[in-house]
Design an enzyme around this catalytic site. Structure first.
Site, short mmCIF file in Angstrom:
data_model
loop_
_atom_site.label_atom_id
_atom_site.label_comp_id
_atom_site.label_asym_id
_atom_site.label_seq_id
_atom_site.Cartn_x
_atom_site.Cartn_y
_atom_site.Cartn_z
N ASN A 162 -0.58 -7.74 -3.94
CA ASN A 162 -1.11 -6.89 -5.01
C ASN A 162 -0.03 -6.02 -5.63
O ASN A 162 0.91 -5.60 -4.97
CB ASN A 162 -2.22 -5.99 -4.46
CG ASN A 162 -1.73 -5.04 -3.38
OD1 ASN A 162 -1.51 -5.46 -2.26
ND2 ASN A 162 -1.54 -3.77 -3.72
N GLU A 175 0.84 -1.20 0.00
CA GLU A 175 0.00 0.00 0.00
C GLU A 175 0.88 1.25 0.00
O GLU A 175 0.38 2.38 -0.01
CB GLU A 175 -0.94 0.01 1.21
CG GLU A 175 -2.21 -0.80 1.01
CD GLU A 175 -1.98 -2.25 0.66
OE1 GLU A 175 -1.40 -2.97 1.49
OE2 GLU A 175 -2.35 -2.67 -0.45
N ASP A 180 -7.28 -5.56 -5.65
CA ASP A 180 -6.48 -5.81 -4.45
C ASP A 180 -6.61 -7.25 -3.95
O ASP A 180 -6.68 -7.50 -2.75
CB ASP A 180 -6.81 -4.82 -3.31
CG ASP A 180 -5.89 -5.00 -2.11
OD1 ASP A 180 -4.69 -5.22 -2.32
OD2 ASP A 180 -6.39 -4.95 -0.97
#
Ligand SMILES: O=C(O)c1cc(C(=O)O)c2c(n1)C(=O)C(=O)c1cc(C(=O)O)[nH]c1-2
Length: 606
Positions: free
Chosen positions: A258, A174, A300
């Protein structure tokens, strides 16, 4: 590691976070049975002194139990001869700024044992080896980058000790971290190998001629040429899930997460090798085979979930040594673990709608690829368009919560999520160490179903079929345990530990002080079988409680931090989409439980 193999083979211990190298989470202990499990009692408890999400579970080796906490990652050695009297405690000093770069709560999935040492993968990515008898530091290495001025790397994954090495993963997709897996020498902490998820072959430890994808050599620089420009450098594919190991082939198995950012429009291409199952040689790290489950992720669906190894599973009349993987994307995969051949890929929740199927015909140019439904393609719908009704949600049909396999029944017992989402990609620019998310998400129970957000299921991995499914109000975020006593255990976000029979009928439940996201373990001491579990609500599903985000003010602060660059909506929208979409979805959890780290040990009456 022969010592560890022997310790794990003795069911009195729980010597590895995963139970064994194959990740079965199955115990041959059989004093607690389907007939007497209803009589279970609490034998002793232990407060960890830490709030927020407690993942993983205790290790038991002989007379000692080792438990760990989320940040600040305290490790306790508890004396089983004395109701958990503290033998030693280790509390690392870490920069608290690391809390701000952990996407999904300050969790840690457990410590590993090997060669007289307890290995801890700290939030700040320091890896420490402690003397298992005294808690003294034997060695300590800086695994990732520095927090201040760094790239946003953090540590949550449980290490795995393999032979003379310890395998460690990294978190931070992230934040645009380029994922990797490292192996350190158990003896002194020196680096043995490091394999990136994407990048040039010299850094991914991929052999262009020998490493295969669905039976074919991957060719030169496969981790570069499905990215535009230098996007692979911030490509994600972190390795924060579970490891497994097959001593027969000397292969270590894990999945990558991801691709960064969550906005797919910004990163054209298949984005190899994010979302990929990897089989690597334990000594050298060189990849034998790879399988990318979700090319060009748009939702994701991190591919990091555990890989469960089963020998001689009969598939189409033939015994195969397989790997079974329940992916976030809602498909459960069975592969030949020596070659990476795809044998089965089926949905393990009937609500999964983003893809119709995975193509199984080796002659098709779509072989191994999920067939994406245009309506649910967040890329095709474009930036700043809300794609609604996508199932599963970003946290998948299953997230980090590990499943269990019973060799006795041949079935898998799987804690699952039954959650769908709306997903709106937006443009982000990369700044090192800053959030690089690029989508606003909201989550809700799967529509037109039982109204709950989870199921606990039994799965047949040879056929690719659900055998039974037990609905749960919230996602089952705890790891399962199957035992020879024909009882299967799991925990719920409300805080119940539950025992079911082999048909999924509930036999026992007990409400522990906080929601359970830890993994249920069992051990034997003094001739008696015990069940142990860590409570402590949190993780991504529980981030609203763990991060204190249920008030509009706090949610806005978090939202601002994580979804940087995004305009804030009204209060309800801010709370709804905070915590990467989990706060709104799991808001009702606050009616059932609150924070608190506690170990509970159960046994039968004396
Ligand atoms: O991309 C990453 O690096 C990363 C790290 C983590 C983590 O380390 O906990 C999670 C995730 N992603 C993630 O996508 C996710 O769903 C998730 C759930 C949890 C949890 O512990 O409940 N962690 C993480």
């Amino acid at each position: 590691n022969d010592e560890l193999t022997a310790l794990a083979a003795d069911s009195k211990n729980w010597a590895m976070p995963t139970g064994d190298y194959a990740n079965h989470r199955y115990s041959k202990l059989n004093q607690i049975t389907k007939d007497n499990v209803k009589d279970l009692q609490v034998k002793w408890t232990f407060s960890t002194g830490v709030l927020r999400g407690h993942e993983g579970g205790p290790l038991v080796i002989g007379d000692i139990m080792y438990i760990h906490t989320p940040f600040p990652n305290i490790v306790y050695a508890l004396d089983l001869k004395n109701d958990g009297k503290i033998l030693w405690k280790y509390e690392p000093r870490q920069d608290p700024n690391v809390i701000g770069i952990m996407c999904c709560d300050t969790v840690n999935r457990g410590v590993a044992y090997g060669d007289g040492k307890i290995i801890l993968n700290q939030a700040d990515t320091t890896v420490v080896a402690l003397d298992a008898k005294t808690g003294e530091v034997v060695w300590s290495v800086k695994n990732g980058d520095q927090i201040d001025g760094g790239k946003g790397e953090s540590g949550t994954a449980a290490p795995m000790v393999v032979k003379d090495k310890v395998i460690i993963g990294v978190s931070g997709a992230e934040f645009g971290v380029r994922g990797w897996t490292a192996a350190y020498n158990l003896k002194d902490g020196s680096l043995a190998w490091k394999a990136y998820s994407m990048g040039p072959d010299s850094e991914t430890l991929i052999d262009p001629e020998k490493t295969t994808h669905l039976g074919k050599p991957v060719g030169p620089d496969s981790g570069l040429n499905t990215w535009e420009g230098e996007q692979w450098k911030t490509g994600g594919g972190t390795t924060w899930g579970w490891f497994s190991y097959d001593p027969k082939s000397n292969l270590v198995f894990y999945g990558t997460g991801n691709p960064s950012t969550w906005n797919p429009v910004q990163r054209p291409g298949d984005n190899r090798w994010s979302m990929t199952l990897m089989a690597r040689d334990a000594d050298t790290g060189v990849a034998k085979w790879l399988y990318q489950m979700t090319p060009h992720d748009e939702w994701d669906y991190d591919g990091v979930n555990e890989n469960i190894l089963v020998d001689a599973m009969e598939i189409n009349g033939q015994p195969r040594d397989v790997l079974v993987h329940f992916d976030r994307n809602g498909f459960a995969y069975t592969l030949d673990r020596n070659t990476g051949e795809l044998l089965v890929a089926k949905k393990y929740d009937p609500k999964v709608n983003w893809a119709t199927e995975v193509v199984m015909d080796p002659n098709s140019d779509q072989y191994g690829r999920p067939q994406v439904v245009a309506q649910y393609s967040t890329h095709q719908n474009g930036e700043d368009t809300n794609t609604t009704g996508v199932c599963p949600a970003a946290l998948g049909t299953k997230d980090q919560q590990p499943a269990s396999y019973s060799p006795k029944t041949g079935l898998f017992y799987v804690p699952t999520n039954h959650v769908c989402m709306d997903y709106e990609p937006y443009r982000v620019s990369y700044t090192a160490g800053q959030p690089y998310v690029g989508a606003t998400v909201s989550m809700y129970p799967a529509p037109d179903s039982h109204g709950g957000m989870g199921n606990f299921i039994a799965w047949d991995a040879a056929k690719g079929e659900i055998v039974w499914s037990k609905p749960e109000q919230f996602s089952v975020w705890s790891g399962a345990l199957a035992t020879e006593g024909d009882v299967v255990f799991y925990g719920t976000l409300e805080g119940y530990i539950k025992a079911v029979d082999l048909d999924g009928n509930e036999l026992y439940k007990f409400k522990t002080p906080s929601g359970i996201i830890g993994n249920i373990n069992t051990f034997e001491h003094g001739g008696k079988q015990y069940i142990a579990v860590l409570s402590g609500v949190g993780g991504w599903a529980g981030i609203g409680l763990a991060g204190g985000l249920l008030s509009p003010e706090n949610a806005a602060a978090w939202h601002g931090a994580v979804d940087q660059g995004r305009e804030q909506g009204d209060e309800a929208q801010v709370v709804g989409t905070a915590g990467l979409g989990a706060v709104g979805g799991y808001a009702a959890l606050a009616d059932y439980t609150t924070l608190g780290g506690q170990l509970t040990v159960f046994g039968l009456p004396d």
